[in-house]
Design a protein around this motif. Structure first.
Motif, PDB file in Angstrom:
ATOM      1  N   LYS A 155      47.885  -6.821  37.134  1.00 13.28           N
ATOM      2  CA  LYS A 155      47.955  -6.739  37.743  1.00 13.28           C
ATOM      3  C   LYS A 155      48.809  -6.195  39.290  1.00 13.28           C
ATOM      4  O   LYS A 155      50.761  -7.022  38.209  1.00 13.28           O
ATOM      5  N   GLY A 156      49.395  -6.405  40.087  1.00  9.31           N
ATOM      6  CA  GLY A 156      50.168  -6.606  41.582  1.00  9.31           C
ATOM      7  C   GLY A 156      51.955  -5.400  41.134  1.00  9.31           C
ATOM      8  O   GLY A 156      52.580  -5.814  40.862  1.00  9.31           O
ATOM      9  N   ILE A 157      51.052  -4.253  40.783  1.00 12.85           N
ATOM     10  CA  ILE A 157      52.066  -3.218  40.391  1.00 12.85           C
ATOM     11  C   ILE A 157      52.118  -2.866  42.307  1.00 12.85           C
ATOM     12  O   ILE A 157      51.625  -2.065  42.913  1.00 12.85           O
ATOM     13  N   ASP A 158      53.461  -2.771  42.211  1.00  9.75           N
ATOM     14  CA  ASP A 158      54.193  -2.252  43.728  1.00  9.75           C
ATOM     15  C   ASP A 158      54.779  -0.748  43.482  1.00  9.75           C
ATOM     16  O   ASP A 158      55.334  -0.135  43.246  1.00  9.75           O
ATOM     17  N   ILE A 159      53.658  -0.259  44.752  1.00 12.16           N
ATOM     18  CA  ILE A 159      54.157   1.610  43.812  1.00 12.16           C
ATOM     19  C   ILE A 159      54.978   2.063  45.034  1.00 12.16           C
ATOM     20  O   ILE A 159      54.338   1.686  46.304  1.00 12.16           O
ATOM     21  N   THR A 160      56.637   2.371  45.419  1.00 14.79           N
ATOM     22  CA  THR A 160      57.166   2.844  45.985  1.00 14.79           C
ATOM     23  C   THR A 160      56.802   4.142  46.855  1.00 14.79           C
ATOM     24  O   THR A 160      56.466   5.043  45.792  1.00 14.79           O
ATOM     25  N   HIS A 161      57.126   4.897  48.102  1.00 17.29           N
ATOM     26  CA  HIS A 161      56.962   6.264  48.620  1.00 17.29           C
ATOM     27  C   HIS A 161      58.333   6.847  47.057  1.00 17.29           C
ATOM     28  O   HIS A 161      58.566   6.869  47.214  1.00 17.29           O
ATOM     29  N   SER A 162      57.162   7.941  47.295  1.00 12.65           N
ATOM     30  CA  SER A 162      57.234   9.031  45.861  1.00 12.65           C
ATOM     31  C   SER A 162      57.733   8.391  45.037  1.00 12.65           C
ATOM     32  O   SER A 162      58.698   9.068  43.847  1.00 12.65           O
ATOM     33  N   TYR A 163      56.842   7.290  44.618  1.00 14.81           N
ATOM     34  CA  TYR A 163      56.820   6.964  43.046  1.00 14.81           C
ATOM     35  C   TYR A 163      55.706   7.381  42.272  1.00 14.81           C
ATOM     36  O   TYR A 163      54.759   7.550  42.994  1.00 14.81           O
ATOM     37  N   GLU A 164      56.108   7.255  40.634  1.00 14.04           N
ATOM     38  CA  GLU A 164      54.390   7.940  40.388  1.00 14.04           C
ATOM     39  C   GLU A 164      54.572   6.236  39.093  1.00 14.04           C
ATOM     40  O   GLU A 164      55.317   6.214  38.687  1.00 14.04           O
ATOM     41  N   ILE A 165      52.602   7.121  38.248  1.00 12.05           N
ATOM     42  CA  ILE A 165      52.853   5.815  37.348  1.00 12.05           C
ATOM     43  C   ILE A 165      52.009   6.606  35.889  1.00 12.05           C
ATOM     44  O   ILE A 165      51.014   7.278  36.978  1.00 12.05           O
ATOM     45  N   MET A 166      51.534   6.784  35.028  1.00  7.45           N
ATOM     46  CA  MET A 166      51.511   7.000  34.159  1.00  7.45           C
ATOM     47  C   MET A 166      50.984   6.331  33.111  1.00  7.45           C
ATOM     48  O   MET A 166      51.388   5.148  33.214  1.00  7.45           O
ATOM     49  N   LEU A 167      49.074   5.843  32.922  1.00  6.01           N
ATOM     50  CA  LEU A 167      48.335   5.414  32.349  1.00  6.01           C
ATOM     51  C   LEU A 167      48.594   5.234  31.129  1.00  6.01           C
ATOM     52  O   LEU A 167      48.116   4.375  30.794  1.00  6.01           O
ATOM     53  N   ALA A 168      49.237   6.389  30.683  1.00  5.54           N
ATOM     54  CA  ALA A 168      49.558   5.675  29.302  1.00  5.54           C
ATOM     55  C   ALA A 168      50.742   4.569  28.667  1.00  5.54           C
ATOM     56  O   ALA A 168      51.075   4.244  27.685  1.00  5.54           O
ATOM     57  N   ASP A 169      51.267   4.666  29.385  1.00  4.87           N
ATOM     58  CA  ASP A 169      53.023   3.995  29.366  1.00  4.87           C
ATOM     59  C   ASP A 169      51.852   2.119  29.611  1.00  4.87           C
ATOM     60  O   ASP A 169      51.205   1.848  30.236  1.00  4.87           O
ATOM     61  N   SER A 170      52.096   0.957  28.773  1.00  3.06           N
ATOM     62  CA  SER A 170      52.009  -0.056  28.819  1.00  3.06           C
ATOM     63  C   SER A 170      53.523  -0.639  28.721  1.00  3.06           C
ATOM     64  O   SER A 170      53.892  -0.778  27.731  1.00  3.06           O
ATOM     65  N   PRO A 171      53.865  -1.763  30.217  1.00  3.82           N
ATOM     66  CA  PRO A 171      52.890  -1.668  30.968  1.00  3.82           C
ATOM     67  C   PRO A 171      53.627  -0.641  31.999  1.00  3.82           C
ATOM     68  O   PRO A 171      54.697   0.493  32.116  1.00  3.82           O
ATOM     69  N   PRO A 172      52.550   0.116  32.329  1.00  3.62           N
ATOM     70  CA  PRO A 172      53.116   0.589  33.632  1.00  3.62           C
ATOM     71  C   PRO A 172      53.558   0.234  34.530  1.00  3.62           C
ATOM     72  O   PRO A 172      53.289  -0.466  35.255  1.00  3.62           O
ATOM     73  N   ARG A 173      54.862   1.503  35.237  1.00  2.34           N
ATOM     74  CA  ARG A 173      55.973   0.825  35.564  1.00  2.34           C
ATOM     75  C   ARG A 173      56.025   2.437  36.417  1.00  2.34           C
ATOM     76  O   ARG A 173      56.421   3.745  35.831  1.00  2.34           O
ATOM     77  N   PRO A 174      56.198   2.256  37.997  1.00  2.00           N
ATOM     78  CA  PRO A 174      56.615   3.033  38.766  1.00  2.00           C
ATOM     79  C   PRO A 174      58.232   3.124  38.518  1.00  2.00           C
ATOM     80  O   PRO A 174      58.950   2.685  37.978  1.00  2.00           O
ATOM     81  N   VAL A 175      58.101   4.815  38.241  1.00  2.00           N
ATOM     82  CA  VAL A 175      59.043   6.042  38.011  1.00  2.00           C
ATOM     83  C   VAL A 175      59.395   6.450  39.578  1.00  2.00           C
ATOM     84  O   VAL A 175      58.440   7.360  39.936  1.00  2.00           O
ATOM     85  N   GLU A 176      60.719   6.641  39.873  1.00  2.00           N
ATOM     86  CA  GLU A 176      60.473   7.998  41.042  1.00  2.00           C
ATOM     87  C   GLU A 176      60.468   9.710  40.373  1.00  2.00           C
ATOM     88  O   GLU A 176      60.879   8.864  39.166  1.00  2.00           O
ATOM     89  N   GLY A 177      60.029   9.760  40.845  1.00  2.00           N
ATOM     90  CA  GLY A 177      59.638  11.484  40.722  1.00  2.00           C
ATOM     91  C   GLY A 177      60.604  12.591  41.692  1.00  2.00           C
ATOM     92  O   GLY A 177      60.583  12.035  42.939  1.00  2.00           O
ATOM     93  N   ASP A 178      59.760  13.586  41.480  1.00  2.00           N
ATOM     94  CA  ASP A 178      60.203  14.575  42.028  1.00  2.00           C
ATOM     95  C   ASP A 178      59.160  15.631  42.416  1.00  2.00           C
ATOM     96  O   ASP A 178      58.883  16.522  41.782  1.00  2.00           O
ATOM     97  N   ASP A 179      58.313  15.690  43.800  1.00  2.00           N
ATOM     98  CA  ASP A 179      57.574  16.049  44.868  1.00  2.00           C
ATOM     99  C   ASP A 179      56.967  16.168  43.738  1.00  2.00           C
ATOM    100  O   ASP A 179      55.509  16.471  42.846  1.00  2.00           O
ATOM    101  N   VAL A 180      55.776  14.187  43.492  1.00  2.00           N
ATOM    102  CA  VAL A 180      55.403  14.236  43.406  1.00  2.00           C
ATOM    103  C   VAL A 180      54.018  14.652  43.304  1.00  2.00           C
ATOM    104  O   VAL A 180      53.173  14.676  41.965  1.00  2.00           O
ATOM    105  N   ALA A 181      53.583  15.426  44.336  1.00  2.00           N
ATOM    106  CA  ALA A 181      52.062  15.852  44.730  1.00  2.00           C
ATOM    107  C   ALA A 181      51.555  17.414  43.760  1.00  2.00           C
ATOM    108  O   ALA A 181      50.505  17.069  43.594  1.00  2.00           O
TER     109      ALA A 181
END
Length: 623
Positions: A492-518
């Motif tokens: 519940k309540g995961i905050d995803i900042t601009h240009s951050y990404e999440i991986m579903l395999a992580d437990s718990p999923p934690r937003p991390v900064e990505g490089d050209d996430v798209a």
């Protein structure tokens, strides 16, 4: 490129200019701008390109490099009729650069400085073309930020917009406060000049300024010092007294101080058609004859260099690729490869050069004469043998002439091919025993798999503990038969900042900064380009998204049945409680529940979501 017109369109390279950049041999200097220098070069096939080399001051700034890399990757996605495409780049080198297609035409600033304002038809066609270019640029999630007459080139078949989005890389670098000028204050929008805020509407304001500049031959907010021009843009109205009456409605709406009141690009194109007395069609006659002559000048390009680019100093010489065989009895010349040495092995050194503990070359075999060159290897099978001089024969001194007729050369001693003695075959007792043990284990395993366990289920349907990187929360993968549905895990309540990404395999999923996430490997990411609804989206680079209807309830079964999919979902399509399915290429399935976005007073820009994840719910996709 430079804003200053010059009769010398192609300046020769100076002493400080490199001869080659990224394998491209430079032919001339096209101009100099705030971020770097632009050169003329050619592709291997002879097509001219404009190659921009970034200034060293920017190259040394890590934040600039990160942003520059992102913007170049984004710019490579822009493929419009009225843009100059990015065709090559190096964002990680010592001095970053990018190459675009060369446009044989003057910039709008050059054309106006040389010939004055353009007629109404040319201005309307210019405005329509730039509007189409912005439509493609904004569609790729880019805001130009520095749209000005110097960044609009006048080609024979319409305008070309260049340098889109690249100025964003310099926005946060420390160099912008030390006298290094990137943007052009004369064509900034009020919100950009006052608070640094930009949106697609910022480019609309610049487009209105460009239309006015092309018509009257000077900026609508006048000229002078940067501070004076910026003050007028923020606090005063533009001087449109010389704008043609037919063009005035368009320019006035674009230069509205409130960004939300400016017209859309579609409205601008429609308005241009309404204002034109004749049908607007791009063609070879869209520019006045005098300006068209500048295009002809730019078609007379300097000849590309005839010689190939210089090779590195360590490049091997031709003799190292195709060595000539040395004369019999003579060692190879310096730099030559010994033809007798086996491929991939070097010649052993002479005994006096052996390292401690390293044996020298073996003694000659009984009955075989020693070769005069130390370290000589036996020729491979099929290689012609050479004659060795008889014992006691002296090698002629340098300058020795051919013997006189009648002189008899000592008879040669011919080496017979060396045949190693036959080795007894090893006994394979251990291999036989090992095979018997393995066969027994296989039979026992088959029998055991057929026996039911205490719960009555086949052992072949047990859980595969290595199928998930999240440990106990992973799905049950069957090694045979049907796959069991994994148990869902909720967050519940995961905050995803601009240009951050999440991986579903992580437990718990934690937003991390990505490089050209798209264009990375993110299962779920969030991008927000200056809070513009059209450029704000939740997306995936490693799967598919399906926006669910209000009547649908997010579940594993629902997500499996849906065949609709998208890579991004705009934030304007989501409200609190909206659900969408995420199916990752790694085999995980999730229901994402949107819970809202950050407010105007928050320190960062983010969205909040709830996740229900079924890990390893289906077979991962190949690749």
């Amino acid at each position: 490129m430079t804003d200053t017109p010059s009769a010398n369109l192609f300046k020769p390279l100076g002493e400080s200019d490199p001869a080659v950049v990224g394998g491209y041999r430079l032919a001339a200097v096209l101009g100099t701008g705030g971020m770097g220098k632009v050169y003329l070069s050619y592709t291997p096939g002879g097509r001219p390109i404009a190659l921009k080399v970034i200034r060293p001051e920017f190259s040394e700034d890590p934040e600039f490099r990160r942003r520059f890399k992102q913007e170049v990757h984004s710019a490579q996605r822009v493929q419009g009729l009225y843009t100059a495409p990015v065709i090559d780049s190096d964002t990680d080198g010592a001095q970053p650069w990018l190459a675009t297609a060369y446009v044989p035409g003057p910039s709008l600033s050059h054309a106006v400085a040389q010939h004055g304002g353009l007629p109404l038809r040319s201005v309307l066609l210019l405005t329509v073309g730039v509007a189409e270019a912005l439509h493609v640029i904004h569609g790729a999630g880019i805001i130009h930020r520095d749209l000005k007459p110097a960044n609009v080139l006048l080609a024979s078949d319409g305008p070309r917009v260049i340098d889109f989005g690249i100025a964003r890389a310099a926005d946060t670098t420390a160099l912008t406060g030390t006298g290094v000028s990137v943007g052009t204050p004369t064509f900034m929008a009020p919100e950009q000049a006052a608070a640094g805020k930009v949106s697609p509407a910022t480019d609309i304001f610049a487009l209105g300024q460009i239309a006015a500049f092309a018509a009257i031959g000077s900026p609508a907010y006048g000229e002078g010092s940067s501070h004076a021009v910026l003050y007028r843009i923020v606090h005063e109205d533009p001087d449109l007294s010389r704008v043609p009456p037919e063009l005035l409605p368009l320019v006035t709406r674009c230069l509205t101080r409130d960004p939300e009141q400016r017209p859309s690009l579609t409205e601008i194109i429609e308005l241009c058609h309404e204002l034109s007395p004749d049908a607007l069609r791009q063609g070879e006659d869209w520019l006045p004859q005098a300006v068209a002559g500048s295009i002809t000048e730019r078609l007379r390009l300097p000849e590309p260099a005839k010689t190939p680019p210089p090779q590195p100093a360590t490049a091997p010489t031709p003799t190292q690729f195709s060595p000539h065989n040395p004369a019999p009895g003579q060692p190879p010349a310096p730099g030559m490869v010994n033809p007798y040495a086996p491929t991939g092995f070097a010649m052993p050194a002479a005994p006096t050069q052996s390292a401690p503990g390293v044996p020298g070359p073996p003694p000659p075999l009984p009955g075989h004469a020693a070769h005069p060159t130390q370290g000589h290897h036996t020729p491979p099978p099929g290689y012609p043998t050479h004659h060795t001089p008889a014992p006691g024969y002296q090698t002629p001194a340098p300058g020795y002439q051919t013997p006189a007729p009648g002189y008899h050369t000592p008879p040669p001693v011919i080496h017979a091919p060396y045949v190693p003695p036959a080795q007894p075959k090893p006994k394979r007792t251990g291999l036989i025993v090992t095979g018997a043990i393995v066969g027994t284990l296989v039979v026992l395993g088959v029998i055991g798999s057929l026996l039911p366990d205490e719960s009555g289920e086949d052992k072949g349907s047990g859980a595969n503990s290595s199928g998930s990187s999240s440990g106990s929360s992973g799905g049950d993968n069957s090694s045979g038969g049907e796959r069991k549905d994994p148990k869902p895990v909720s967050y519940k309540g995961i905050d995803i900042t601009h240009s951050y990404e999440i991986m579903l395999a992580d437990s718990p999923p934690r937003p991390v900064e990505g490089d050209d996430v798209a264009y990375g490997d993110a299962d779920l990411y969030y991008v927000n380009y200056e809070s513009s609804p059209s450029d704000t989206a939740i997306g995936t680079a490693n799967g598919t998204l399906t926006l669910l209807n209000n009547s649908q309830k997010g579940s594993l079964e629902t997500c499996r049945k849906e065949t609709r999919y998208a890579k991004q979902i705009g934030l304007d399509q989501l409200s609190n409680g909206t659900q969408f399915c995420l199916r990752s290429d790694a085999g995980h399935i999730a229901v994402v529940t949107y819970r809202g976005k950050s407010g105007p007073n928050d320190a960062s820009i983010y969205v909040s979501v709830d996740l229900t994840i079924w890990r390893n719910a289906e077979e991962p996709k190949d690749g």
